[in-house]
Design an enzyme around this catalytic site. Structure first.
Site, PDB file in Angstrom:
ATOM      1  N   CYS A   2      12.833  84.803 -32.411  1.00  0.00           N
ATOM      2  CA  CYS A   2      11.883  85.264 -33.414  1.00  0.00           C
ATOM      3  C   CYS A   2      12.134  84.770 -34.800  1.00  0.00           C
ATOM      4  CB  CYS A   2      11.807  86.827 -33.595  1.00  0.00           C
ATOM      5  SG  CYS A   2      11.777  87.735 -32.191  1.00  0.00           S
ATOM      6  N   ARG A  27       9.620  77.251 -33.467  1.00  0.00           N
ATOM      7  CA  ARG A  27      10.647  78.096 -32.728  1.00  0.00           C
ATOM      8  C   ARG A  27       9.783  78.972 -31.641  1.00  0.00           C
ATOM      9  NH1 ARG A  27      15.048  79.984 -36.177  1.00  0.00           N
ATOM     10  NH2 ARG A  27      15.014  82.088 -35.166  1.00  0.00           N
ATOM     11  N   TRP A  75       8.981  86.444 -30.273  1.00  0.00           N
ATOM     12  CA  TRP A  75       9.212  85.551 -29.320  1.00  0.00           C
ATOM     13  C   TRP A  75       9.378  86.987 -28.384  1.00  0.00           C
ATOM     14  CZ3 TRP A  75       8.776  81.459 -26.296  1.00  0.00           C
ATOM     15  CH2 TRP A  75       9.436  81.267 -25.259  1.00  0.00           C
ATOM     16  N   ASN A 101      15.268  90.135 -35.389  1.00  0.00           N
ATOM     17  CA  ASN A 101      15.601  88.853 -34.356  1.00  0.00           C
ATOM     18  C   ASN A 101      16.656  89.334 -33.540  1.00  0.00           C
ATOM     19  OD1 ASN A 101      15.372  86.395 -32.956  1.00  0.00           O
ATOM     20  ND2 ASN A 101      16.420  85.332 -34.687  1.00  0.00           N
ATOM     21  N   GLY A 102      16.763  89.264 -32.163  1.00  0.00           N
ATOM     22  CA  GLY A 102      18.070  89.659 -31.639  1.00  0.00           C
ATOM     23  C   GLY A 102      17.835  90.567 -30.347  1.00  0.00           C
ATOM     24  N   GLU A 481      21.171  68.569 -10.394  1.00  0.00           N
ATOM     25  CA  GLU A 481      20.613  68.799 -11.721  1.00  0.00           C
ATOM     26  C   GLU A 481      21.257  67.730 -12.707  1.00  0.00           C
ATOM     27  OE1 GLU A 481      18.697  70.496 -12.992  1.00  0.00           O
ATOM     28  OE2 GLU A 481      18.984  70.341 -15.054  1.00  0.00           O
ATOM     29  N   LYS A 485      18.787  65.163 -15.135  1.00  0.00           N
ATOM     30  CA  LYS A 485      18.970  65.366 -16.282  1.00  0.00           C
ATOM     31  C   LYS A 485      19.049  63.611 -16.679  1.00  0.00           C
ATOM     32  CE  LYS A 485      18.116  69.000 -17.992  1.00  0.00           C
ATOM     33  NZ  LYS A 485      17.441  68.975 -16.764  1.00  0.00           N
ATOM     34  N   GLU A 488      15.312  62.033 -16.118  1.00  0.00           N
ATOM     35  CA  GLU A 488      14.325  62.377 -16.848  1.00  0.00           C
ATOM     36  C   GLU A 488      14.184  61.950 -18.399  1.00  0.00           C
ATOM     37  OE1 GLU A 488      13.148  66.344 -17.123  1.00  0.00           O
ATOM     38  OE2 GLU A 488      15.338  67.344 -16.682  1.00  0.00           O
ATOM     39  N   HIS A 504      26.523  58.165   6.486  1.00  0.00           N
ATOM     40  CA  HIS A 504      25.263  58.198   7.545  1.00  0.00           C
ATOM     41  C   HIS A 504      24.121  57.222   6.837  1.00  0.00           C
ATOM     42  CE1 HIS A 504      26.924  61.413   9.724  1.00  0.00           C
ATOM     43  NE2 HIS A 504      27.228  61.859   8.614  1.00  0.00           N
ATOM     44  N   LYS A 603       6.523  69.922 -20.606  1.00  0.00           N
ATOM     45  CA  LYS A 603       7.567  70.930 -20.832  1.00  0.00           C
ATOM     46  C   LYS A 603       7.162  71.935 -19.587  1.00  0.00           C
ATOM     47  CE  LYS A 603      10.937  73.355 -21.842  1.00  0.00           C
ATOM     48  NZ  LYS A 603      12.139  72.851 -21.435  1.00  0.00           N
TER      49      LYS A 603
HETATM   50  C1  AGP Z   1      13.774  70.224 -16.288  1.00  0.00           C
HETATM   51  O1  AGP Z   1      14.596  69.456 -17.179  1.00  0.00           O
HETATM   52  C2  AGP Z   1      12.537  69.805 -16.032  1.00  0.00           C
HETATM   53  N1  AGP Z   1      11.691  69.785 -17.337  1.00  0.00           N
HETATM   54  C3  AGP Z   1      11.502  70.582 -14.937  1.00  0.00           C
HETATM   55  O2  AGP Z   1      12.115  69.773 -13.816  1.00  0.00           O
HETATM   56  C4  AGP Z   1      11.459  71.944 -14.921  1.00  0.00           C
HETATM   57  O3  AGP Z   1      12.794  72.608 -14.627  1.00  0.00           O
HETATM   58  C5  AGP Z   1      10.374  72.313 -13.941  1.00  0.00           C
HETATM   59  O4  AGP Z   1       9.034  71.537 -14.239  1.00  0.00           O
HETATM   60  C6  AGP Z   1      10.293  73.683 -13.725  1.00  0.00           C
HETATM   61  O5  AGP Z   1       9.492  74.272 -14.935  1.00  0.00           O
HETATM   62  P1  AGP Z   1       9.498  75.912 -15.027  1.00  0.00           P
HETATM   63  O6  AGP Z   1      11.098  76.353 -15.198  1.00  0.00           O
HETATM   64  O7  AGP Z   1       8.747  76.107 -16.393  1.00  0.00           O
HETATM   65  O8  AGP Z   1       8.850  76.342 -13.767  1.00  0.00           O
END
Ligand code: AGP
Length: 608
Positions: A2, A27, A75, A101-102, A481, A485, A488, A504, A603
């Site tokens: 928030c 934010r 938020w 906020n919190g 993961e 990272k 991407e 394999h 995002k």
């Molecule tokens: C992760 O770094 C990516 N931005 C992407 O894989 C993300 O995790 C995926 O699109 C799922 O998004 P969500 O958690 O909002 O469903």
């Protein structure tokens, strides 16, 4: 998180509040509001949606005349984004207004006590408890009432408070959630973050935990939690507005990586009460938990990787069979679901199209669905039968870090709860695991402090073309993961491989200098992973290993070793991912990539 803004001075407060809240919009929020003392009483205006709605509703603040006020962008954490849940919140006589906020961890207990004393609540928020508690303790002295509630309220809070009977001051109170105050020629200001005040002053005071500030037009004075006055030094802010929005970090991603200790703590601690796991919003009874005979975890991207991790935790602790699916696959593979199946959808945004479609398909099959979501009021949060929130706050960088970490610990809690309810683990085992969980924030903090060492190593990979991540079991999930990272944000191709699969086929790709990152945190299969490292090194690979402190064998095997502190093996992803996040970040920065907004990515993927 928030956003809080407060102003007292010679000018009209509302336009200054709106301007300050606009500087905090980055934010993320879902509603906004203001409370201004108009000379006779406190007037309030609040609305869901963008700040523009509030601004238009108040004619840019004209309908809220007065020179003392507080403002807020919310938020949502407790309670959906609605007008009534928006801040500020009043006591019943509307003589005290609060913005917060919190997370108030004991708000349900305090709310019950206040209701038993006849207090009426008009919102679902934890914040409203603060307004009524201040009313309960207020006998004419605001500072006395504030210090009293500070001894009752548990959790994190940054508060802005105005009292109608004391219109010549505003109070700011802080515990764990950031809060600053500053003075300018126009008067005194409160803000959650520097961007909101930079227009008026660069000379600010950072309020520390359990400190109180009393702002008047002429001065700001400070007190401790016992109401004793204290002296504070002001700080000169050198940042520009863009740096300030990132808290001085170069990128939102780095800022959010560094928020992980707080988001892990915020997601865990409100759910551990007297040694028991209590997930208030879950709404699943013990009998319902006992009847589950299969779990499907469905998600995309990094969220999927957390599910791939928690499969081992659910199966290992609760002995419930778990299948993990990519949502884009699950929704088309005609899965076999029966009445005792639980489908868990994991999503930071709560709007990912494939995950939402998978949820709807599962519901059509008549099974119970649970959403583990970061955005309160999002589609998946609203449509799932059950919900569990990851209180990570808004995540701005496209590449998830703090939400990922919050998703992991949320699933650990769920798995431990399920295992306990189903009688698979005893109270002592729960206690030991909760002890290890509570240590994670500090351990993450420690790993983040090693960033220079990781950066030095990362610089060697800037020209890399193909990177392999290897691991077994949970280490394989961590590798997934870590690989995502790197791909991407640095655009370097990489591949996560189950270490036992190398022979394999893939090992044919290993040649002199091939970079390999081996994750080896699972003691029981450590020797197997070490032998995989030997295999690739003997073919010329350059290996960085991520392993647990005390794994001396790795020193002799890998070219470069990064150690993580000891923790429960089920929780190691929460620690091993930190150096991998930092590694990817510094490779991407070294390559000059747009770390926060990587090419081709969004995002939230709200289209198929
Ligand atoms: C992760 O770094 C990516 N931005 C992407 O894989 C993300 O995790 C995926 O699109 C799922 O998004 P969500 O958690 O909002 O469903």
């Amino acid at each position: 998180m928030c956003g809080i803004v407060g102003y007292i001075g010679k000018k009209q407060a509302a336009p200054i509040l709106l301007d300050g809240l606009a500087k905090l919009e980055y934010r993320g929020y879902d509603s906004a509001g203001m409370a201004v003392y108009n000379g006779e009483k406190i007037q309030m205006a609040k609305a869901t949606g963008r700040l523009k709605v509030l601004s238009e509703m108040t004619y840019e603040g004209e309908t809220l005349p007065g020179t003392v006020g507080i403002g807020h962008t919310r938020w949502a954490t407790h309670g959906a984004p609605t007008d009534s849940n928006a801040h500020p919140h009043f006591n019943e006589t509307e003589t005290i207004a609060v913005v917060h906020n919190g997370i108030i961890e004991n708000y349900m207990k305090l709310k019950k006590k206040l209701e038993d004393k006849g207090y009426q609540f008009s919102s679902e928020t934890d914040t409203e408890v603060v307004a009524h508690l201040l009313d309960y303790y207020y006998k004419g002295d605001p500072l006395e009432a504030i210090t009293k509630i500070m001894h009752r309220v548990e959790g994190s809070y940054a508060l802005g408070i105005i009292f109608a009977e004391h219109p010549d001051v505003i109070y700011a109170v802080r515990k764990d959630s950031p809060l600053i105050v500053g003075r300018s020629g126009e008067g005194s200001l409160i803000a959650s973050d520097v961007p909101a005040v930079l227009k008026y002053t660069r000379n600010v005071y950072f309020i520390e935990n359990e400190e109180i500030a009393r702002l008047s037009t002429e001065a700001i004075v400070f007190f401790n939690v016992d109401g004793e006055s204290i002296e504070k030094e002001s700080k000169q802010i050198e940042w520009d507005i863009h740096a300030a929005e990132k808290g001085g970090y170069e990128h939102f991603m780095l800022k959010e990586m560094n928020e992980q200790p707080a988001t892990v703590r915020d997601t865990i601690s409100p759910r551990i009460k007297d040694g028991e796991i209590v997930i208030e919003e879950l709404g699943m009874g013990d009998e319902e938990i006992r009847q589950i005979d299969k779990i499907h975890i469905v998600a995309c991207g990094s969220a999927y990787h957390t599910g791939f991790t928690s499969k081992y935790v659910f199966e290992g602790l609760a002995r419930i069979p778990v299948e993990v699916d990519l949502a884009s696959e699950f929704r088309y593979r005609n899965p076999i679901l029966n009445k005792n199946t639980l489908v868990i959808i994991i999503s930071q945004s709560g709007e990912t199209a494939d995950s939402l479609a998978a949820l709807r398909m599962a519901k059509e099959c008549g099974v119970t669905t649970l959403g583990i979501v970061n955005v309160v009021g999002s589609s998946i949060a609203r449509e799932a039968d059950k919900v569990m929130y990851t209180w990570a706050g808004p995540e701005i960088a496209v590449a998830t870090t703090k939400a990922y970490s919050a998703q992991l610990v949320a699933q650990y809690l769920l798995a431990i709860l399920f295992a306990k309810v189903r009688g698979k683990i005893d109270a002592e085992q729960v206690s030991t695991m909760l002890h290890d969980l509570k240590k994670l924030p500090d351990q993450i903090e420690l790993l983040l402090s090693h960033k220079e060492r990781i950066q030095k190593f990362a610089n060697r990979f800037i020209a890399a073309r193909d990177v392999f991540f290897l691991g077994r079991g949970i280490d394989y999930a961590i590798s997934m993961e870590g690989s995502l990272k790197l791909k991407e944000i640095s655009y370097i191709h990489s591949e996560a491989y189950a270490a036992g699969e190398l022979k394999h086929g893939t090992i044919s790709l290993i040649e002199e200098g091939t970079p390999v990152i081996a994750v080896a945190t699972q003691n029981e299969i450590l020797k197997k992973t070490i032998s995989n490292v030997v295999e690739v090194r003997s073919r010329g690979a350059f290996v960085m290993a991520v392993t647990t402190e005390g794994t001396a064998e790795m020193e002799k095997t890998a070219d470069y070793v990064v150690y993580i502190p000891q923790t429960n093996a089920y929780f190691s992803n929460s620690l091993a991912i930190i150096p991998l996040q930092l590694f990817s970040y510094y490779v991407a920065v070294g390559k000059g990539c747009d770390v926060d907004k990587p090419r081709n990515l969004a995002k939230s993927v709200t289209v198929e």
